[in-house]
Enzyme design. Structure first.
Site, PDB file in Angstrom:
ATOM      1  N   ARG A   1       0.963  -1.225   0.057  1.00 12.18           N
ATOM      2  CA  ARG A   1      -0.013   0.240  -0.024  1.00 12.18           C
ATOM      3  C   ARG A   1       0.869   1.201   0.075  1.00 12.18           C
ATOM      4  O   ARG A   1       0.347   2.365  -0.368  1.00 12.18           O
ATOM      5  CB  ARG A   1      -0.892  -0.088   1.264  1.00 12.18           C
TER       6      ARG A   1
ATOM      7  N   GLU B   1       5.749 -11.152  15.297  1.00 10.25           N
ATOM      8  CA  GLU B   1       5.241 -11.631  16.476  1.00 10.25           C
ATOM      9  C   GLU B   1       5.811 -13.265  16.483  1.00 10.25           C
ATOM     10  O   GLU B   1       6.024 -13.675  17.582  1.00 10.25           O
ATOM     11  CB  GLU B   1       3.677 -11.784  16.382  1.00 10.25           C
TER      12      GLU B   1
HETATM   13  P1  AMP Z   1       4.304  -3.134  11.384  1.00  8.18           P
HETATM   14  O1  AMP Z   1       5.666  -3.657  10.900  1.00  8.18           O
HETATM   15  O2  AMP Z   1       3.935  -3.969  12.490  1.00  8.18           O
HETATM   16  O3  AMP Z   1       4.619  -1.600  11.931  1.00  8.18           O
HETATM   17  O4  AMP Z   1       3.332  -3.243  10.280  1.00  8.18           O
HETATM   18  C1  AMP Z   1       2.870  -2.438   9.270  1.00  8.18           C
HETATM   19  C2  AMP Z   1       2.670  -3.146   8.130  1.00  8.18           C
HETATM   20  O5  AMP Z   1       1.470  -3.888   8.232  1.00  8.18           O
HETATM   21  C3  AMP Z   1       2.156  -1.858   7.002  1.00  8.18           C
HETATM   22  O6  AMP Z   1       2.587  -2.143   5.784  1.00  8.18           O
HETATM   23  C4  AMP Z   1       0.553  -1.997   7.325  1.00  8.18           C
HETATM   24  O7  AMP Z   1       0.170  -1.960   6.008  1.00  8.18           O
HETATM   25  C5  AMP Z   1       0.287  -3.452   7.833  1.00  8.18           C
HETATM   26  N1  AMP Z   1      -0.615  -3.323   8.905  1.00  8.18           N
HETATM   27  C6  AMP Z   1      -0.309  -3.769  10.125  1.00  8.18           C
HETATM   28  N2  AMP Z   1      -1.335  -3.702  10.903  1.00  8.18           N
HETATM   29  C7  AMP Z   1      -2.307  -3.158  10.348  1.00  8.18           C
HETATM   30  C8  AMP Z   1      -3.911  -2.746  10.422  1.00  8.18           C
HETATM   31  N3  AMP Z   1      -4.239  -2.930  11.719  1.00  8.18           N
HETATM   32  N4  AMP Z   1      -4.403  -2.469   9.604  1.00  8.18           N
HETATM   33  C9  AMP Z   1      -3.884  -2.359   8.309  1.00  8.18           C
HETATM   34  N5  AMP Z   1      -2.680  -2.540   7.976  1.00  8.18           N
HETATM   35  C10 AMP Z   1      -1.963  -3.010   8.842  1.00  8.18           C
END
Ligand code: AMP
Length: 183
Positions: A67, A104
């Site tokens: 995205r 996780e």
């Molecule tokens: P993180 O590495 O945990 O910060 O996860 C970020 C990535 O996961 C991004 O590319 C987001 O598009 C996706 N992502 C994680 N959690 C969500 C959520 N609750 N809603 C939408 N996209 C998420």
């Protein structure tokens, strides 16, 4: 510096659909497809980002799969600069560098092309994604930009799930900016 009013922020927030229990139980997924197909919301967001980053004298925008590509590529075209995809492992066809990050359970890995920044040492790069949750993906992507010899001048997110504290992982790596905060 261009900034959004609270009314405009609420309008953008309301244009994003909440999908409970996707992709697994307990996750509230922020679905930006409803923002993208709302022309007023999408152009308000892109106009805000163009006004903010038009002042940064950037050389490139790097977007995180998938995205981050949508916002990053549109913004790069508006600013008249190049776009660089940060992809999941095994998707980019030429020589890459990679960075692992913890999930996780287990690990994931992101990559960029080694020559993505055109050999320009210290190229000024904006990193962009739709959302920061735990911050692992963005921290790995910002490290990759540095490893490729460029400077990550800021990491930008449409949404910060602030209650997860993901921006703490960016503290020693890059400044960051989020259009919308979910407390
Ligand atoms: P993180 O590495 O945990 O910060 O996860 C970020 C990535 O996961 C991004 O590319 C987001 O598009 C996706 N992502 C994680 N959690 C969500 C959520 N609750 N809603 C939408 N996209 C998420």
């Amino acid at each position: 510096m261009n900034s959004l009013t609270n009314v405009e922020k609420s309008f953008l927030m309301e244009s994003i659909r909440d999908v409970p229990d996707f992709p697994k139980p307990g996750i509230l997924f922020k679905d930006i497809t409803t923002l993208l197909n709302n022309p007023e919301a999408y152009s308000l967001l892109m106009g805000h980002l163009e006004a903010r980053y038009g002042e940064y004298d950037l050389d490139y925008i790097a977007g995180i799969e998938s995205r981050g590509f949508i916002f990053g590529a549109a913004l790069a075209a508006k600013l008249g600069i190049g776009f660089v995809p940060v992809r999941k492992k095994g998707k980019l066809p030429s020589a890459t560098i990679a960075e692992k990050y913890a999930l996780e359970y287990g690990f994931d890995e992101v990559e960029i092309h080694i020559d993505a920044f055109g050999g320009k040492e210290g190229a000024k790069v904006l990193l962009i994604d739709d959302l920061i949750a735990t911050g692992g993906t963005a921290a790995a992507a910002a490290k990759l930009i540095k490893d490729a010899g460029a400077e990550c001048v800021e990491a930008c997110f449409v949404i910060n799930l602030a209650f997860l504290g993901g921006t703490r992982k960016l503290a020693d790596i890059t400044p960051h900016y989020s259009v919308l905060e979910v407390e």
